[in-house]
Design a protein around this motif. Sequence first.
Motif, PDB file in Angstrom:
ATOM      1  N   ILE A 117       0.909   8.530  11.791  1.00  0.00           N
ATOM      2  CA  ILE A 117       0.768   7.159  12.305  1.00  0.00           C
ATOM      3  C   ILE A 117      -0.377   6.478  11.569  1.00  0.00           C
ATOM      4  N   ASN A 118      -1.500   7.191  11.451  1.00  0.00           N
ATOM      5  CA  ASN A 118      -2.645   6.642  10.719  1.00  0.00           C
ATOM      6  C   ASN A 118      -2.358   6.533   9.229  1.00  0.00           C
ATOM      7  N   ALA A 119      -1.642   7.508   8.669  1.00  0.00           N
ATOM      8  CA  ALA A 119      -1.310   7.451   7.249  1.00  0.00           C
ATOM      9  C   ALA A 119      -0.477   6.217   6.932  1.00  0.00           C
ATOM     10  N   ARG A 120       0.429   5.864   7.824  1.00  0.00           N
ATOM     11  CA  ARG A 120       1.249   4.665   7.598  1.00  0.00           C
ATOM     12  C   ARG A 120       0.392   3.399   7.661  1.00  0.00           C
ATOM     13  N   LYS A 121      -0.594   3.372   8.562  1.00  0.00           N
ATOM     14  CA  LYS A 121      -1.506   2.224   8.615  1.00  0.00           C
ATOM     15  C   LYS A 121      -2.302   2.096   7.322  1.00  0.00           C
ATOM     16  N   LYS A 122      -2.750   3.215   6.809  1.00  0.00           N
ATOM     17  CA  LYS A 122      -3.639   3.216   5.652  1.00  0.00           C
ATOM     18  C   LYS A 122      -2.883   3.057   4.334  1.00  0.00           C
ATOM     19  N   LEU A 123      -1.753   3.732   4.224  1.00  0.00           N
ATOM     20  CA  LEU A 123      -1.041   3.810   2.947  1.00  0.00           C
ATOM     21  C   LEU A 123       0.230   2.968   2.892  1.00  0.00           C
ATOM     22  N   GLY A 124       0.785   2.646   4.041  1.00  0.00           N
ATOM     23  CA  GLY A 124       2.068   1.954   4.081  1.00  0.00           C
ATOM     24  C   GLY A 124       3.225   2.935   4.183  1.00  0.00           C
TER      25      GLY A 124
END
Length: 416
Positions: A117-124
């Motif tokens: 979830i955080n990776a998607r916020k940070k990286l797309g």
Amino acid sequence: MISITVPSRLWYENVERELTFPEKWEVHNLTSPGLEKNEISPAEIKEKIEKPIEGPDLAHLAKGKKEAVIIFDDMTRPTPVKDVAPHVLEILHLAGLSRDQIRFVWALGTHGAYDMINARKKLGNDIVENYAVYNHDPFQNTIRIGRTPTGVEVWVNREVMRCDLKIGIGCITPHVHVGFGGGGKIVLPGVAGIESINQFHNRLYHDPARTGLGNFDQNIMRSECDAAASLAGLDFKIDCLVNRRGKITNLYAGPFRATHAAGGEEGKDHYGIVTEGNFDIAICNSYAKANESAIALLLALNVLKLDGSATAVLISDAPEGQVPHYVMRAWGSDYGGRHYTPKEKGGKSAVAFLKKLIVFAPQPDRTMLDLICHPDDAIIVKTWKEVLNILEADYPDKARVAVIPDGTMQYVKKIG
């Protein structure tokens, strides 16, 4: 009523929060020039990556390489990596690298691991769905690569060291140890082993005059970061400066020492506050590093009267809570990481200089203040109305009030 807005919830709704004050108070908005700058365009970001400030460009560095790693900073930093990384990937693919030859590694240091979830916020979404993204583990799977000139033994993430092209993406903001974050810090402590990181933090006590917030030139901890990044072979760095909305206002690409030096020099004015201080009340908002909100309190102590008559208000709105820190935070009722100090109720702490510490935290937890004080030594409330009720009762007449829009990426510049 006087109204001032401050940024809030970077990794969530990313909104502005309105703060109101009585007309009879003297209220100062201590913003920094860079916080009010406009973001640069995607085309400008791409051009700055393709044309480094010195040294070979990334296309040249990528030719003939077999494995590439992109090391990126974590959710305690505001860097919008998803606005930068696609341009890097385009260059790598044009150089002949496939997606299976490229991986992303969180530069967590001794922070806790993150989920997707955080990776998607940070990286797309596109990067998460098409490239391997790995957490850094400081406790295992690290490789010893040598020592810094001062003797810090350097262990670095195994996945990082297996790659013959190492790229870092991070940001330049004021930092409580190295002056300004960025540069080689993406390696140490970013992807270093736990003992290396403990030894690195030990440098805090060797010469305190050469560490500290905004203290960039001749910083002894910055030298450790540089030495470790050289040993690791960090090939290319992208360092961003950001505004009050977490958007990129400028970036530097190239050798990590050059990007750090240039970004740190710009950062002195970009994030700096000039003030004579002596305020009765300081409202210290935490935005860019809301999950390391204790940083913001340092600015309160730099602008307030420290005679026991002043009040600090820390705005700590991080729904996920404060980031786990294996060196600095508590891991039990009276113990923690190597550099953690237990806080006794009524004992010596940051609140000793204050009349009150009010913490405005919509979703508080019992351990959130372990870097600052015992939780019973602060007043924790969930709404701005509660904050204002306390302040108006304590300061019924006049009060000089400082509002710091983001105490986690601002600092007080020395005058003269």
